[in-house]
Each structure stands twice: as C-alpha cells, then as structure tokens.
Design a protein around this motif. Structure first.
Motif, PDB file in Angstrom:
ATOM      1  N   THR A  50     -33.868 120.980 -30.353  1.00 40.55           N
ATOM      2  CA  THR A  50     -34.869 120.909 -31.416  1.00 40.55           C
ATOM      3  C   THR A  50     -34.289 120.163 -32.610  1.00 40.55           C
ATOM      4  OG1 THR A  50     -34.137 123.091 -32.188  1.00 40.55           O
ATOM      5  CG2 THR A  50     -36.004 123.036 -30.660  1.00 40.55           C
ATOM      6  N   GLY A  51     -35.086 120.090 -33.664  1.00 39.24           N
ATOM      7  CA  GLY A  51     -34.624 119.379 -34.846  1.00 39.24           C
ATOM      8  C   GLY A  51     -34.852 117.881 -34.700  1.00 39.24           C
ATOM      9  N   SER A  52     -34.392 117.147 -35.669  1.00 40.31           N
ATOM     10  CA  SER A  52     -34.597 115.703 -35.682  1.00 40.31           C
ATOM     11  C   SER A  52     -33.407 114.966 -35.066  1.00 40.31           C
ATOM     12  CB  SER A  52     -34.821 115.225 -37.114  1.00 40.31           C
ATOM     13  OG  SER A  52     -33.703 115.562 -37.920  1.00 40.31           O
ATOM     14  N   ILE A  53     -33.611 113.715 -34.768  1.00 39.98           N
ATOM     15  CA  ILE A  53     -32.526 112.851 -34.308  1.00 39.98           C
ATOM     16  C   ILE A  53     -31.700 112.482 -35.537  1.00 39.98           C
ATOM     17  CG2 ILE A  53     -31.925 110.664 -33.203  1.00 39.98           C
ATOM     18  CD1 ILE A  53     -34.708 110.768 -31.856  1.00 39.98           C
TER      19      ILE A  53
ATOM     20  N   THR B 299     -38.146 116.817 -33.042  1.00 41.74           N
ATOM     21  CA  THR B 299     -39.221 116.579 -33.997  1.00 41.74           C
ATOM     22  C   THR B 299     -38.790 115.532 -35.024  1.00 41.74           C
ATOM     23  OG1 THR B 299     -38.418 118.431 -35.341  1.00 41.74           O
ATOM     24  CG2 THR B 299     -40.146 118.909 -33.728  1.00 41.74           C
ATOM     25  N   GLY B 300     -39.677 115.254 -35.958  1.00 49.07           N
ATOM     26  CA  GLY B 300     -39.356 114.273 -36.993  1.00 49.07           C
ATOM     27  C   GLY B 300     -39.578 112.852 -36.492  1.00 49.07           C
ATOM     28  N   SER B 301     -39.125 111.926 -37.264  1.00 51.48           N
ATOM     29  CA  SER B 301     -39.334 110.513 -36.945  1.00 51.48           C
ATOM     30  C   SER B 301     -38.101 109.905 -36.278  1.00 51.48           C
ATOM     31  CB  SER B 301     -39.666 109.743 -38.221  1.00 51.48           C
ATOM     32  OG  SER B 301     -38.602 109.874 -39.157  1.00 51.48           O
TER      33      SER B 301
ATOM     34  N   ASN C  46     -40.942 114.402 -26.165  1.00 49.31           N
ATOM     35  CA  ASN C  46     -40.477 115.174 -27.303  1.00 49.31           C
ATOM     36  C   ASN C  46     -41.669 115.410 -28.228  1.00 49.31           C
ATOM     37  OD1 ASN C  46     -37.424 115.703 -27.372  1.00 49.31           O
ATOM     38  ND2 ASN C  46     -37.486 113.560 -26.693  1.00 49.31           N
ATOM     39  N   HIS C  47     -41.416 115.805 -29.455  1.00 49.17           N
ATOM     40  CA  HIS C  47     -42.493 116.018 -30.426  1.00 49.17           C
ATOM     41  C   HIS C  47     -42.266 115.127 -31.644  1.00 49.17           C
ATOM     42  CE1 HIS C  47     -43.743 119.389 -27.959  1.00 49.17           C
ATOM     43  NE2 HIS C  47     -42.554 119.984 -28.121  1.00 49.17           N
ATOM     44  N   LEU C  48     -41.847 113.922 -31.388  1.00 51.92           N
ATOM     45  CA  LEU C  48     -41.549 112.981 -32.472  1.00 51.92           C
ATOM     46  C   LEU C  48     -42.823 112.500 -33.156  1.00 51.92           C
ATOM     47  CD1 LEU C  48     -38.804 110.925 -30.607  1.00 51.92           C
ATOM     48  CD2 LEU C  48     -38.448 112.699 -32.328  1.00 51.92           C
ATOM     49  N   THR C  49     -42.727 112.251 -34.449  1.00 50.54           N
ATOM     50  CA  THR C  49     -43.873 111.813 -35.236  1.00 50.54           C
ATOM     51  C   THR C  49     -43.507 110.541 -36.014  1.00 50.54           C
ATOM     52  OG1 THR C  49     -43.181 113.297 -37.024  1.00 50.54           O
ATOM     53  CG2 THR C  49     -44.805 114.149 -35.460  1.00 50.54           C
ATOM     54  N   GLY C  50     -44.474 110.034 -36.735  1.00 55.42           N
ATOM     55  CA  GLY C  50     -44.211 108.850 -37.541  1.00 55.42           C
ATOM     56  C   GLY C  50     -44.337 107.574 -36.705  1.00 55.42           C
ATOM     57  N   SER C  51     -44.012 106.494 -37.315  1.00 56.19           N
ATOM     58  CA  SER C  51     -44.140 105.197 -36.662  1.00 56.19           C
ATOM     59  C   SER C  51     -42.837 104.773 -35.993  1.00 56.19           C
ATOM     60  CB  SER C  51     -44.549 104.147 -37.690  1.00 56.19           C
ATOM     61  OG  SER C  51     -43.559 104.069 -38.724  1.00 56.19           O
ATOM     62  N   ILE C  52     -42.947 103.798 -35.116  1.00 52.83           N
ATOM     63  CA  ILE C  52     -41.760 103.202 -34.507  1.00 52.83           C
ATOM     64  C   ILE C  52     -41.145 102.265 -35.544  1.00 52.83           C
ATOM     65  CG2 ILE C  52     -40.912 101.746 -32.642  1.00 52.83           C
ATOM     66  CD1 ILE C  52     -43.340 102.677 -30.985  1.00 52.83           C
ATOM     67  N   PRO C  53     -39.911 102.501 -35.935  1.00 54.74           N
ATOM     68  CA  PRO C  53     -39.329 101.675 -37.009  1.00 54.74           C
ATOM     69  C   PRO C  53     -39.218 100.215 -36.586  1.00 54.74           C
ATOM     70  CG  PRO C  53     -37.662 103.094 -36.015  1.00 54.74           C
ATOM     71  CD  PRO C  53     -38.967 103.546 -35.467  1.00 54.74           C
ATOM     72  N   SER C  54     -39.493  99.328 -37.517  1.00 57.56           N
ATOM     73  CA  SER C  54     -39.433  97.898 -37.225  1.00 57.56           C
ATOM     74  C   SER C  54     -38.020  97.459 -36.855  1.00 57.56           C
ATOM     75  CB  SER C  54     -39.914  97.086 -38.439  1.00 57.56           C
ATOM     76  OG  SER C  54     -39.098  97.378 -39.570  1.00 57.56           O
TER      77      SER C  54
END
Length: 235
Positions: free
Chosen positions: A181-184, A205-207, A226-234
């Motif tokens: 769990t937690g963010s990358i 989670t997180g981006s 996973n449960h990742l959110t946000g956009s795919i970074p450029s």
C-alpha cells in the motif's frame, strides 16, 4: 581447525533439519570418511571454510536453522526450488561475506529480517514465490551493492520504503503480486541503473511520481492493477 569442525557440525544439523535422508541427491553427506567440503552441494575456500551452499531443487523440507549464521565465510546461499517451510533466520544477517541469497520457490513464512540490511556485499536478494508477510524493512536501503531485489509473489504489506532510493546499483526491482500500500516513493527516480520496475498487482495509491522520468535506462515499467490516481507524467 576448531572452526572448521564447528562448520561440519552445522552442516550435519542442517541435513537433519531439512529432511536430508529424502534429498534428491546427498552424495557424501554424513559420511565420516568424507570431508564436508566434498559433500554434494558444498563448496569451500582454499583453506577449508564453507563458502557456498548449492542445494537447489533437491527436495529439502523443514527449516533453515539459525546455526547457518555460524558459517562466517559463506558467500552464496542457494536453496531455491525446494519445500522449506520455516522463517528466514535473522542470523543470516551475520554472514557478512554473502553476495547472493536465493531462497525463492519455497514455502517460507514470516517476515523479511531487518538484519539482512547488514549484508553490505549482497548483490542478489531473491525471495520470491514464498509466503512471506509483513513489510519490506527499511534496512534494505543499506544494501549498497544490491543489483537484484526480487520479492514478488509473497504476501508483503505496508509501503515501499523510500530507502530503496539508496540502492544506486539496482537494476531489477520486482515487488509485484503482493499487498503493498501507500504511494510509489519519488526516490525511485534516483535509481539511475534501473532497467526493470514491476510493481503491478498491489494496492498502491497516489500518483505516478514524475521522477520516474529520470530513469533513462528503464526498459520495462509495469504498474497495472493498483489504485493509482492522477495523470501519467509527461516525463
């Protein structure tokens, strides 16, 4: 001489604890007339100290004894593709010369001992396909020479420690098929030698940190399920 005799005794206890009588191959083991350096799967230094244990795919069962920590000259511990069911003894952390630990494809339980962080010469840590639980110890960041960290297909929980960013020689980071769990951690972006990053089938989670874009040598990135959110970074 005394230390070498003690090492022979450790190996004899290891034989008993891992069902030695039913091993696939056990040439020389427990034979009083055969030096333990000539037992099948054992390699020694020129002066007769145990340096290698190569007993993979040999139908070992039972437990890895804490006494293995007395084999102070051990560099390679290869017990993969067996049926070992114990926890990993913390005494493995006493084996300061270890460069390779391969315990994968067993039925090991319990947590990853934090004492493994004492193994500054370790290059390969491969514990995948077991039943390990608990979190990835932050002490993994002390393994300054580590290139392969394979912990996938276990039941690990908790977050990916940010200290993983200290592993400047890491090329393979395989943590998939766990319950992390937690963010990358953004510190992953410090792993300039990383070529494979597999974190899929967790509960992250997180981006996706933009710092992943710093990994110029990355060939394979798998983060799905996973449960990742946000956009795919450029980046």
């Amino acid at each position: 001489m005394k230390e070498r005799e003690e090492e022979r005794g450790v190996l004899m206890h290891f034989f008993t604890a891992t069902g030695g009588e039913k091993w696939r191959i056990k040439g020389g083991w427990m034979d009083e007339t055969v030096p333990h350096c000539n037992w099948y799967g054992i390699g020694c230094t020129d002066d007769g100290y145990v340096a290698w244990i190569f007993l993979f795919d040999r139908k070992l069962t039972g437990s890895i004894l804490s006494e293995v920590g007395l084999l102070s000259h051990l560099t390679n511990l290869q017990l993969y593709n067996n049926h070992l069911t114990s926890s990993i003894p913390s005494e493995v952390g006493l084996l300061s010369d270890l460069s390779l630990i391969q315990l994968y494809n067993n039925q090991l339980t319990g947590s990853i001992p934090s004492e493994l962080g004492l193994l500054s010469d370790l290059i390969y840590l491969q514990l995948y396909n077991n039943y390990l639980t608990g979190s990835i110890p932050s002490e993994v960041g002390l393994l300054s020479g580590l290139s392969h960290l394979h912990l996938y297909n276990n039941h690990l929980t908790g977050s990916i420690p940010s200290e993983v960013g200290l592993l400047s020689y890491l090329t393979y980071l395989f943590l998939y098929n766990n319950q992390l769990t937690g963010s990358i951690p953004s510190e992953v972006g410090l792993l300039s030698d990383l070529t494979y990053l597999f974190l899929y089938n967790n509960q992250l989670t997180g981006s996706i940190p933009s710092e992943v874009g710093l990994l110029s040598g990355l060939r394979w990135l798998e983060l799905y399920n996973n449960h990742l959110t946000g956009s795919i970074p450029s980046e």
